[in-house]
Design an enzyme around this catalytic site. Structure first.
Site, short mmCIF file in Angstrom:
data_model
loop_
_atom_site.label_atom_id
_atom_site.label_comp_id
_atom_site.label_asym_id
_atom_site.label_seq_id
_atom_site.Cartn_x
_atom_site.Cartn_y
_atom_site.Cartn_z
N SER A 138 3.02 0.34 -8.08
CA SER A 138 2.33 -0.10 -9.29
C SER A 138 1.03 -0.80 -8.90
O SER A 138 0.89 -1.28 -7.78
CB SER A 138 3.21 -1.09 -10.06
OG SER A 138 3.37 -2.25 -9.27
N LYS A 139 0.13 -0.83 -9.86
CA LYS A 139 -1.18 -1.45 -9.63
C LYS A 139 -1.02 -2.90 -9.20
O LYS A 139 -1.84 -3.43 -8.49
CB LYS A 139 -2.00 -1.40 -10.91
CG LYS A 139 -2.71 -0.09 -11.10
CD LYS A 139 -3.70 -0.20 -12.23
CE LYS A 139 -4.02 1.19 -12.76
NZ LYS A 139 -4.61 1.19 -14.06
N ARG A 140 0.03 -3.54 -9.69
CA ARG A 140 0.23 -4.95 -9.39
C ARG A 140 0.52 -5.16 -7.89
O ARG A 140 0.12 -6.14 -7.31
CB ARG A 140 1.38 -5.49 -10.23
CG ARG A 140 1.04 -6.74 -10.97
CD ARG A 140 2.03 -7.08 -12.08
NE ARG A 140 3.23 -6.28 -12.11
CZ ARG A 140 4.38 -6.64 -11.55
NH1 ARG A 140 4.47 -7.75 -10.88
NH2 ARG A 140 5.45 -5.87 -11.67
N LYS A 141 1.22 -4.21 -7.31
CA LYS A 141 1.67 -4.43 -5.93
C LYS A 141 0.85 -3.69 -4.89
O LYS A 141 1.00 -3.91 -3.69
CB LYS A 141 3.13 -4.00 -5.80
CG LYS A 141 4.02 -4.88 -6.64
CD LYS A 141 5.42 -4.91 -6.08
CE LYS A 141 6.25 -5.89 -6.86
NZ LYS A 141 7.62 -5.49 -7.00
N GLY A 142 0.01 -2.78 -5.30
CA GLY A 142 -0.76 -2.05 -4.31
C GLY A 142 -1.71 -1.12 -5.02
O GLY A 142 -1.76 -1.08 -6.24
#
Ligand code: GLU
Length: 486
Positions: free
Chosen positions: A259-263
């Protein structure tokens, strides 16, 4: 059978790294059999349209040096054109093609007109969820008579067309996962024509895959639950079934969905971080799939030849950035010098036409994984940073000794024939010869020399620095070091 594969992205504005994996599998499969790989833009969801998204997607194809046989193309003037003879390849330009299929489904009783308002559907769903039922259209309109339908349509009531899911079971053989079956009772009567008259994704995809003669539908595993609807539609319309293969998700190291949040999720962000297109492609193509147990680096042609859908792992593939870094380093080491210059230039404001910097690139690539890391390292070759002269003194030595060594090595460097500077190993041999014939300690000579040349406590070897900087600049730097320490 001619293999025709397709990638059918919705124009969201960027290419997802998982989409690239599917693209590569499509590409290998098509190229391997002399078939075609097609790009089709699925933009039937007008609410989700993003300005310039198709152009940016095609640009990514270009940056990756990935060719496809049919689909939209970027013309020299920046506008969009097309290649291929079963187009248009953008669904919003194909709307007229879908309607006859919906009409056929209606005529055969395989679809029905539904007048339920969105308010009613929301209420129905809420009630189903509250009753712990699977939310699904309750078929209130499934039994309307033709007369009633005509009357309500004539009165201007808004409607959609839904497919009528038959009883029974839907099965297909997934080329990666094997047999997958669904109980049709769990499958919703999917909308095939929306109230704005546009075909929904499910009808459009089936009609397009048929008209474009797609033999293999590869897509992310999040589409598995759509497949029963699509195979039922193929069946109802009497269309040949493509082979389906659902490619596993790409995961964060903690096994959650990337996900964009994690990578980073977009291909562009990996390119912007300084990964080489070829390395990124090698990495993503061999994530959860390795054609040979004892090899990691593959040419594109080799991957094409060896690709085997049935060997792709069914498990989610973890995005292992350390491995990507390692692989990128391998690709950087292999790049011909001219290509290395071209690759690094966008990542630095320095002009890489400079011969010193070109030599610096060859040296520094030993120590970097990504193109973005060069910028920091190149600075010292252009200009010495202001450094503390005290660092010129090796820890087992003294200021006096450092001064003496700098003076002597300066003489040695000035007396080296110019052609010693064409080769790092000649420089190394000359300096080592000086050290041994004078019975000196390596550290006493090499430490102050290296610091004098780089101005840095950590840097390339003194021989590499001599080679990159050349005789004149090396002498100037040793002289400066001497002056600053005395
Ligand atoms: N349009 C879908 C997407 O945006 C593709 C689904 C398919 O390949 O059938 O990913």
């Amino acid at each position: 059978m001619i293999t025709r594969t397709r990638i059918a992205p919705s124009p969201t504005g960027y290419m997802h790294i998982g989409t690239l994996r599917t693209v590569m599998f499509d590409y290998y499969l098509a190229r391997q059999t002399g078939g075609q790989f097609i790009v089709r833009i699925e933009d039937t969801d007008q609410a989700r349209l993003v300005e310039g998204a198709v152009e940016s997607l095609l640009n990514t194809f270009k940056k990756l040096d990935l060719d496809y046989d049919e689909g939209p193309v970027l013309l020299a003037d920046g506008t969009l054109g097309e290649k291929g003879d079963v187009g248009p390849y953008t669904q919003s330009k194909r709307l007229d093609l879908y309607r006859p299929y919906a009409d056929r489904l209606l005529a055969d009783g395989n679809a029905y007109v539904c007048f339920c308002t969105s308010e009613r559907l929301v209420e129905m769903r809420a009630a189903q969820v509250a009753a712990k039922q699977n939310p699904k259209y309750d078929r209130r309109c499934a039994g309307l008579s033709l007369d009633e339908v005509k009357k309500r349509q004539a009165a201007g009531e808004k409607f959609v067309i839904r497919m009528r899911i038959p009883e029974g079971e839907s099965k297909f053989i997934d080329a990666i996962r094997g047999e997958i079956s669904f109980n049709n009772a769990d499958v919703d009567d999917q909308v095939i024509i929306k109230s704005d008259g546009f075909a929904s994704y499910h009808l459009a995809v089936v009609v397009d895959d048929y008209l474009m003669k797609i033999s293999h539908v590869l897509r992310g595993e999040e589409w598995i639950s759509s497949t029963p609807k699509q195979i039922i539609l193929h069946d109802m319309l009497g269309l040949p079934m493509p082979v389906y293969a659902h490619v596993p998700l790409i995961l964060n190291p903690d096994k959650t969905k990337l996900s964009k949040r994690k990578g980073d999720v977009s291909v562009e962000s990996y390119l912007a971080k300084g990964y080489l297109p070829a390395a990124l492609i090698n990495f993503i193509s061999t994530l959860g799939y390795n054609p040979k147990a004892d090899q990691e680096i593959y040419e594109r042609a080799e991957l094409t030849e060896l690709f085997d859908l049935s060997k792709v792992s069914r498990a989610g593939a973890v995005m292992n950035i350390e491995k990507l870094d390692w692989m990128n380093h391998q690709y950087l080491m292999k790049l011909p010098a001219a290509d290395l210059i071209l690759a690094v230039q966008p990542f630095t404001t320095l002009d890489l036409a400079s011969p010193v910097l070109q030599r610096a690139l060859i040296i520094e690539r030993e120590r970097v994984s990504r193109l973005t890391e060069f910028a920091d390292k190149l600075g010292a070759y252009v200009e010495l940073g202001g450094y503390d002269p005290a660092i010129l003194v090796w820890k087992k030595s003294s200021k006096e000794d450092a001064l003496e060594q700098l003076q002597n090595i300066s003489t040695v460097i000035s007396q080296l024939p110019a052609d010693t500077f064409v080769d790092i190993s000649l420089l190394e041999a000359a300096v080592k010869e000086y050290i041994s014939s004078n019975a000196l300690q390596n550290g006493n000579v090499l430490w102050p020399l290296r610091i004098a040349l780089s101005g840095l406590e950590k840097s390339a070897s003194p021989y590499e620095l001599l080679w990159a900087l050349g005789q004149e600049e090396s002498l100037r730097r040793v002289q400066l070091a001497f002056e600053s320490l005395s």
